[in-house]
Design an enzyme around this catalytic site. Structure first.
Site, mmCIF file in Angstrom:
data_model
loop_
_atom_site.group_PDB
_atom_site.id
_atom_site.type_symbol
_atom_site.label_atom_id
_atom_site.label_comp_id
_atom_site.label_asym_id
_atom_site.label_seq_id
_atom_site.Cartn_x
_atom_site.Cartn_y
_atom_site.Cartn_z
ATOM 1 N N HIS A 90 0.849 -1.206 0.000
ATOM 2 C CA HIS A 90 0.000 0.000 0.000
ATOM 3 C C HIS A 90 0.878 1.248 0.000
ATOM 4 O O HIS A 90 1.230 1.778 1.055
ATOM 5 C CB HIS A 90 -0.948 -0.001 1.202
ATOM 6 C CG HIS A 90 -2.027 1.045 1.123
ATOM 7 N ND1 HIS A 90 -3.366 0.764 1.307
ATOM 8 C CD2 HIS A 90 -1.976 2.371 0.868
ATOM 9 C CE1 HIS A 90 -4.077 1.872 1.180
ATOM 10 N NE2 HIS A 90 -3.250 2.871 0.919
ATOM 11 N N HIS A 92 1.722 5.129 -2.278
ATOM 12 C CA HIS A 92 1.301 6.121 -3.290
ATOM 13 C C HIS A 92 2.560 6.868 -3.712
ATOM 14 O O HIS A 92 2.901 7.902 -3.131
ATOM 15 C CB HIS A 92 0.291 7.105 -2.697
ATOM 16 C CG HIS A 92 -0.952 6.454 -2.158
ATOM 17 N ND1 HIS A 92 -2.035 6.150 -2.954
ATOM 18 C CD2 HIS A 92 -1.284 6.038 -0.904
ATOM 19 C CE1 HIS A 92 -2.978 5.576 -2.211
ATOM 20 N NE2 HIS A 92 -2.554 5.491 -0.959
ATOM 21 N N LYS A 216 -8.368 -0.705 -7.649
ATOM 22 C CA LYS A 216 -8.648 -0.292 -6.261
ATOM 23 C C LYS A 216 -10.031 0.353 -6.249
ATOM 24 O O LYS A 216 -10.283 1.315 -6.965
ATOM 25 C CB LYS A 216 -7.579 0.712 -5.827
ATOM 26 C CG LYS A 216 -7.926 1.562 -4.598
ATOM 27 C CD LYS A 216 -7.261 1.056 -3.349
ATOM 28 C CE LYS A 216 -7.368 2.040 -2.190
ATOM 29 N NZ LYS A 216 -6.310 3.029 -2.151
ATOM 30 N N HIS A 257 -10.537 -0.348 -0.566
ATOM 31 C CA HIS A 257 -10.343 0.565 0.546
ATOM 32 C C HIS A 257 -11.588 0.428 1.425
ATOM 33 O O HIS A 257 -12.698 0.672 0.945
ATOM 34 C CB HIS A 257 -10.195 1.993 -0.009
ATOM 35 C CG HIS A 257 -10.520 3.077 0.963
ATOM 36 N ND1 HIS A 257 -9.546 3.873 1.528
ATOM 37 C CD2 HIS A 257 -11.699 3.502 1.469
ATOM 38 C CE1 HIS A 257 -10.130 4.740 2.346
ATOM 39 N NE2 HIS A 257 -11.430 4.540 2.330
ATOM 40 N N HIS A 277 -6.726 -0.957 4.986
ATOM 41 C CA HIS A 277 -7.046 -0.260 6.251
ATOM 42 C C HIS A 277 -7.755 -1.177 7.261
ATOM 43 O O HIS A 277 -7.185 -1.545 8.267
ATOM 44 C CB HIS A 277 -7.843 1.031 6.027
ATOM 45 C CG HIS A 277 -7.257 1.937 5.004
ATOM 46 N ND1 HIS A 277 -6.023 2.539 5.179
ATOM 47 C CD2 HIS A 277 -7.695 2.332 3.777
ATOM 48 C CE1 HIS A 277 -5.739 3.265 4.106
ATOM 49 N NE2 HIS A 277 -6.723 3.150 3.245
ATOM 50 N N ASP A 349 0.682 2.691 3.506
ATOM 51 C CA ASP A 349 0.177 3.998 3.063
ATOM 52 C C ASP A 349 1.297 5.045 2.969
ATOM 53 O O ASP A 349 1.068 6.235 3.211
ATOM 54 C CB ASP A 349 -0.963 4.513 3.959
ATOM 55 C CG ASP A 349 -2.090 5.167 3.137
ATOM 56 O OD1 ASP A 349 -1.891 5.371 1.927
ATOM 57 O OD2 ASP A 349 -3.153 5.463 3.712
HETATM 58 ZN ZN ZN Z 1 -3.713 4.864 0.656
#
Ligand code: ZN
Length: 434
Positions: A90, A92, A216, A257, A277, A349
């Site tokens: 995960h 970005h 996603k 998500h 998450h 994340d």
């Molecule tokens: Zn994320």
């Protein structure tokens, strides 16, 4: 602007060991002497081993007493623990650290986002993460270009599986919310918006056609978005099933998500590969994930980053409130999921906090229920399985790609040591060494 500079400073501090970066290029034949070698398939550590790498692949693993093939370049890591390259499911990588709120994705051109992505990719690789599953950008297809530039050898970075953009309902967790209602954005900022099962199918086709490796989808509201709540359901089970079915036609997986328990259950029943998450997971959702073999990718480190750095930098009150409401709940839920035997894949994340800090979550996973070996397996073998790349990656075995890292001493004794990874090899090429 201050917040961005502060975040950048954090990244630069972590990429100090540039002196040795690229010091050695690809060798045809390398013999790595490992003081300790972690076999994540068996869950054991073996002493005094030699890893033979030919070209981009691992050829053999032999005892330290066996003779090294003639002509091999010997790398002495006898004071180190040698492991497979780490995998973050995960991240970005594209663009800047998410901090400034609603308008942040609009503050850079696509070219700027790409160059920031190149920097982030390099920091991630040099931190020992040789593969990432990059779970979405606001601006369409910049991640595809980044992945391809890395694969072509144009820039240094991890192997990437990319989602392109988020499939989200209008004003949902993956949309650009909090902007003036009459503002018309270019199409590539809203290319993932869908409001029916038929539109979800259409978005899936478009994103895969444009280069997405997987999809996603946003099952619930988000923490770092305006005007929606993490506990609230967004897409229905039927809409997410449409995504799963359509993606499967292209051999692609779907990850959801999902913070709230109902959203998690909708996504799991729809057949998604993994839940991102999982902050407000309940017992029923845990049982369902266990039954279906759905992976949990829980980013249990970054709540502390948001609560300290985010607060100090003046992130929006709404983000800070939702972060407070989910951080501890997520960690307790993670602990229960681990105890119940839910499959865990490592995901952090990164992009919410500075790239290259990806390993900071490892000790948290031990604090909340995994063994040190379990945490390492989540970031190697399990992460590779979650992406579907376990045939090539995720463990040190003959025939697999030579993605190899080393950590000083007995690495499993204290996982905080992974914050500094002095040796990184990707596909047989040494990109960093002590
Ligand atoms: Zn994320």
């Amino acid at each position: 602007m201050l917040t961005r500079r502060a975040a950048l400073a954090g990244v630069l501090v972590l990429s100090i060991p540039v002196a040795h970066e690229g010091a050695a290029g690809a060798e045809d034949l390398v013999a790595i002497r490992a003081g300790r070698l972690v076999d994540v398939e068996k869950g054991e550590v073996r002493r005094d081993q030699v890893l033979i790498v030919r070209g981009e692949k691992i050829e053999a693993i032999q005892p330290g007493s066996a003779s090294v093939p003639a002509g091999a370049k010997v790398v002495d890591l006898s004071r180190y623990t040698v492991l497979p390259g780490l995998i973050d499911c995960h991240t970005h990588l594209v663009g800047d650290i998410q901090s400034a709120g609603a308008t942040a994705p609009l503050e850079h051109s696509a070219a700027q986002d790409a160059f920031l992505g190149a920097r982030n990719a390099r920091d991630t690789l040099l931190a020992g993460f040789t593969t990432v599953r990059d779970v979405g950008t606001y601006r369409l297809f910049v991640d595809v270009a980044l992945r391809d530039a890395i694969n072509e050898g144009t820039i240094l970075g991890p192997r990437m599986a990319v989602a392109t953009t988020y499939i989200t309902r209008s004003a949902g967790a993956g949309d650009l919310t909090g902007l003036p209602p009459d503002l018309v954005l270019p199409k590539d900022f809203r290319a993932g918006v869908a409001n029916s099962a038929a539109e979800v199918r259409q978005r899936v086709r478009e994103l895969i056609n444009g280069g997405a490796d997987f999809i996603k989808i946003m099952a619930t509201g988000a923490v770092l978005a305006r005007g929606n709540e993490p506990g609230a359901v967004e897409f229905s089970e039927e809409e997410m099933r449409a995504a799963v079915e359509e993606a499967a036609r292209f051999g692609a997986r779907v990850t959801a998500h999902a913070h709230g328990a109902e959203g998690i259950k909708n996504a799991v029943r729809a057949g998604v590969q993994s839940i991102e998450h999982g902050s407000l997971i309940d017992d029923e959702a845990i049982a369902l994930m266990k039954e279906r073999g759905t992976y949990l990718v829980a980013d249990i480190y970054n709540g502390d980053y948001i609560a300290t750095v985010g607060k100090a930098q003046g992130w929006p009150e709404e983000y800070l409130r939702k972060n407070d409401e989910t951080t501890d709940a997520q960690r307790q839920g993670f602990r229960k999921a681990v105890a119940a035997g839910v499959k865990i894949a490592y995901g952090t994340d990164a992009g919410v906090y500075p790239h290259g800090w990806n390993a900071r979550q490892l000790p948290y996973m031990v604090r909340y229920g995994l063994t040190p070996m379990g945490a390492i397996q989540a970031a190697t073998r399990e992460a590779a399985r979650n992406i579907g790349w376990e045939d090539r990656l995720g463990s040190l075995a003959p025939g697999k790609l030579a993605d190899v890292i080393a950590v000083e001493g007995d690495a499993l004794e204290d996982l905080s040591r992974f914050a500094s990874v002095p040796f990184v090899m990707k596909g047989g090429r040494i990109v960093k060494q002590p």
